[in-house]
Write a protein that holds these residues in place. Sequence first.
Motif, mmCIF file in Angstrom:
data_model
loop_
_atom_site.group_PDB
_atom_site.id
_atom_site.type_symbol
_atom_site.label_atom_id
_atom_site.label_comp_id
_atom_site.label_asym_id
_atom_site.label_seq_id
_atom_site.Cartn_x
_atom_site.Cartn_y
_atom_site.Cartn_z
ATOM 1 N N ALA A 88 7.319 -11.540 -5.464
ATOM 2 C CA ALA A 88 8.267 -10.429 -5.483
ATOM 3 C C ALA A 88 7.687 -9.248 -4.705
ATOM 4 O O ALA A 88 6.686 -8.655 -5.117
ATOM 5 N N LEU A 89 8.336 -8.908 -3.576
ATOM 6 C CA LEU A 89 7.868 -7.833 -2.712
ATOM 7 C C LEU A 89 9.043 -7.013 -2.202
ATOM 8 O O LEU A 89 10.173 -7.517 -2.090
ATOM 9 N N PRO A 90 8.805 -5.749 -1.849
ATOM 10 C CA PRO A 90 9.870 -4.923 -1.261
ATOM 11 C C PRO A 90 10.138 -5.358 0.173
ATOM 12 O O PRO A 90 9.392 -6.157 0.748
ATOM 13 N N PRO A 91 11.184 -4.823 0.801
ATOM 14 C CA PRO A 91 11.384 -5.086 2.232
ATOM 15 C C PRO A 91 10.155 -4.606 3.008
ATOM 16 O O PRO A 91 9.586 -3.555 2.702
ATOM 17 N N LEU A 92 9.753 -5.384 3.998
ATOM 18 C CA LEU A 92 8.532 -5.080 4.745
ATOM 19 C C LEU A 92 8.837 -4.976 6.230
ATOM 20 O O LEU A 92 9.509 -5.844 6.795
ATOM 21 N N ALA A 93 8.334 -3.933 6.842
ATOM 22 C CA ALA A 93 8.521 -3.708 8.274
ATOM 23 C C ALA A 93 7.191 -3.910 8.985
ATOM 24 O O ALA A 93 6.121 -3.814 8.371
ATOM 25 N N PRO A 94 7.238 -4.175 10.296
ATOM 26 C CA PRO A 94 5.984 -4.289 11.040
ATOM 27 C C PRO A 94 5.106 -3.060 10.842
ATOM 28 O O PRO A 94 5.581 -1.927 10.921
ATOM 29 N N GLY A 95 3.841 -3.312 10.559
ATOM 30 C CA GLY A 95 2.904 -2.222 10.333
ATOM 31 C C GLY A 95 2.712 -1.850 8.886
ATOM 32 O O GLY A 95 1.748 -1.137 8.546
ATOM 33 N N ASP A 96 3.611 -2.294 7.996
ATOM 34 C CA ASP A 96 3.402 -2.028 6.574
ATOM 35 C C ASP A 96 2.126 -2.726 6.108
ATOM 36 O O ASP A 96 1.771 -3.804 6.591
ATOM 37 N N LEU A 97 1.464 -2.097 5.162
ATOM 38 C CA LEU A 97 0.165 -2.590 4.702
ATOM 39 C C LEU A 97 0.283 -3.322 3.376
ATOM 40 O O LEU A 97 1.022 -2.903 2.478
ATOM 41 N N LEU A 98 -0.485 -4.402 3.247
ATOM 42 C CA LEU A 98 -0.592 -5.156 1.995
ATOM 43 C C LEU A 98 -2.067 -5.260 1.624
ATOM 44 O O LEU A 98 -2.920 -5.459 2.493
ATOM 45 N N ALA A 99 -2.342 -5.148 0.328
ATOM 46 C CA ALA A 99 -3.712 -5.309 -0.172
ATOM 47 C C ALA A 99 -3.792 -6.578 -1.000
ATOM 48 O O ALA A 99 -3.036 -6.746 -1.960
ATOM 49 N N PHE A 100 -4.696 -7.480 -0.610
ATOM 50 C CA PHE A 100 -4.966 -8.697 -1.370
ATOM 51 C C PHE A 100 -6.104 -8.371 -2.332
ATOM 52 O O PHE A 100 -7.224 -8.057 -1.907
ATOM 53 N N LEU A 101 -5.809 -8.450 -3.613
ATOM 54 C CA LEU A 101 -6.754 -7.997 -4.624
ATOM 55 C C LEU A 101 -7.831 -9.041 -4.915
ATOM 56 O O LEU A 101 -7.703 -10.211 -4.575
ATOM 57 N N VAL B 291 0.816 -1.206 0.000
ATOM 58 C CA VAL B 291 0.000 0.000 0.000
ATOM 59 C C VAL B 291 0.854 1.263 0.000
ATOM 60 O O VAL B 291 0.498 2.264 -0.612
ATOM 61 N N GLY B 292 1.999 1.234 0.658
ATOM 62 C CA GLY B 292 2.829 2.421 0.787
ATOM 63 C C GLY B 292 3.385 2.903 -0.540
ATOM 64 O O GLY B 292 3.766 2.102 -1.401
ATOM 65 N N ALA B 293 3.440 4.222 -0.710
ATOM 66 C CA ALA B 293 3.925 4.797 -1.968
ATOM 67 C C ALA B 293 5.385 4.460 -2.232
ATOM 68 O O ALA B 293 5.804 4.311 -3.380
ATOM 69 N N ALA B 294 6.189 4.320 -1.179
ATOM 70 C CA ALA B 294 7.616 4.064 -1.357
ATOM 71 C C ALA B 294 7.896 2.703 -1.971
ATOM 72 O O ALA B 294 8.998 2.456 -2.469
ATOM 73 N N ALA B 295 6.925 1.806 -1.933
ATOM 74 C CA ALA B 295 7.145 0.458 -2.456
ATOM 75 C C ALA B 295 7.456 0.454 -3.935
ATOM 76 O O ALA B 295 8.088 -0.469 -4.452
ATOM 77 N N ARG B 296 7.034 1.513 -4.657
ATOM 78 C CA ARG B 296 7.269 1.537 -6.096
ATOM 79 C C ARG B 296 8.757 1.557 -6.430
ATOM 80 O O ARG B 296 9.170 1.029 -7.452
ATOM 81 N N ALA B 297 9.556 2.217 -5.576
ATOM 82 C CA ALA B 297 10.976 2.377 -5.886
ATOM 83 C C ALA B 297 11.869 1.393 -5.134
ATOM 84 O O ALA B 297 13.066 1.329 -5.394
ATOM 85 N N ALA B 298 11.314 0.617 -4.222
ATOM 86 C CA ALA B 298 12.125 -0.288 -3.404
ATOM 87 C C ALA B 298 12.510 -1.539 -4.195
ATOM 88 O O ALA B 298 11.763 -1.988 -5.072
ATOM 89 N N PRO B 299 13.689 -2.097 -3.892
ATOM 90 C CA PRO B 299 14.075 -3.342 -4.568
ATOM 91 C C PRO B 299 13.165 -4.488 -4.140
ATOM 92 O O PRO B 299 12.678 -4.530 -3.009
#
Length: 455
Positions: A381-394, A351-359
């Motif tokens: 394939a996902l960016p690094p994830l920290a506690p509290g980061d949000l994911l959307a299951f489509l 969900v976070g905007a920064a995920a677009r640029a993360a490896p």
Amino acid sequence: MASPALVPAAAEDPSFAELIAQRPHLSLHALDGLTMEEVPLARIAAAVGTPTWIYSAGALRRRYARLRDALAGAGLDAGIHFAVKANTSLAVLRVLAEAGAGADVVSEGELRIARAAGIPASRIVFSGVGKTGRELRLALDEDIHQINAESAEELAMLSALAASLGRTARVALRVNPDVDARTHAKITTGLSENKFGVAYDEAVALYARMAAMPGIRPVGIAMHIGSQITAGMAAYRAAYARMAELVRELRARGLPVERLDGGGGLGIPYRDEPAPLPEALAGAIRATLGPLGLPVMIEPGRWIAGPAGVLLASVVIEKRGEARRFAICDAGMNDLVRPAMYEAWHGIVPVGAAARAAPLSPADVVGPVCETGDTFARGRALPPLAPGDLLAFLDAGAYGAVMSSTYNARPLAAEVLVDGDRFAVVRERQGFEALLAGQRVPDWLATGPAAEATP
């Protein structure tokens, strides 16, 4: 010794941008991140918490309208009855009711919810292989549009009940066309080995018997060959052709046929697989059933509601195993069971905007339930994830919340409806006290801690 390399992600998986582009009610904003219509999902998480089901009213309206327009464009006199088993949210059903949808129900609960949502009884069809006497009585009391009978035994029960009440039931005979829908074995319904409907070769004789039963008014025939049908129109055309043949035989015997119920099952692309469009379904209906000159009805569920919903979850921890990276979420298989039950694939988008640029690197997305099967994806394939980061299951708007459970004593998630720049909680998150509500301890059991057994 160095740890083995992480398992690579599937090369064929669509990118986040591709997944979002295929779902026009979703967008990724530079500051707000993943947004549904005009509401950032992070704003909903902050207000409501996670896990939470979120539905787009705009997507529901657009998809219903596209299906309606496809049928009308094919010159069909067709009714759309939403399959309530796909999503029983009162708010979702109200949106569809206001758009003009009827309902296909399979239980007393679904019938009552459909009526509470404002769907008129005159637009409700009652399907299902195991209707009880109580459910049939309610259908008669409500004077619904049609009951789809699935056996000679059900017809006998319905006839006796209707006659005793001085009512006449409008009944369609559900016929099993013995056509392979080429879908998952657990959701195919049109083969002779399945429990649904009456055998094709027995249908004419049973329809004739039905016409002579007290309390029964035969109105037509019905069928349904399965769910999540994505292998083109061949199965539909074959099943509809058998229905047309049956109608001609019934007419030749002087038996009344007022309408045809073609069922649902139109699939959606969860990943990037091809899926038939409403226009193709309308064309198949016109080519096979159109010459009969009869009104038709269809019963879509997933096609309308599936893409309209997401399951929003938070990362609890990211765990590094010897050979795998695990993103452990606060949503589990008790919330979204489709991956565990059907090996189903759902897009998972940060969900976070920064995920677009993360490896990106491969991760297994899992839940907290004490089952190895509590796995949503492997090697995604996902960016690094920290506690509290949000994911959307489509594509979680169909067969998502309705199949939830409280396994592991996990309360049911909240549900939210988004409409433009507004959102509202349409089902409160279940409280822990609700898990105990209705439970009783027999009065012969001692209160308080059990005494320690003595030798």
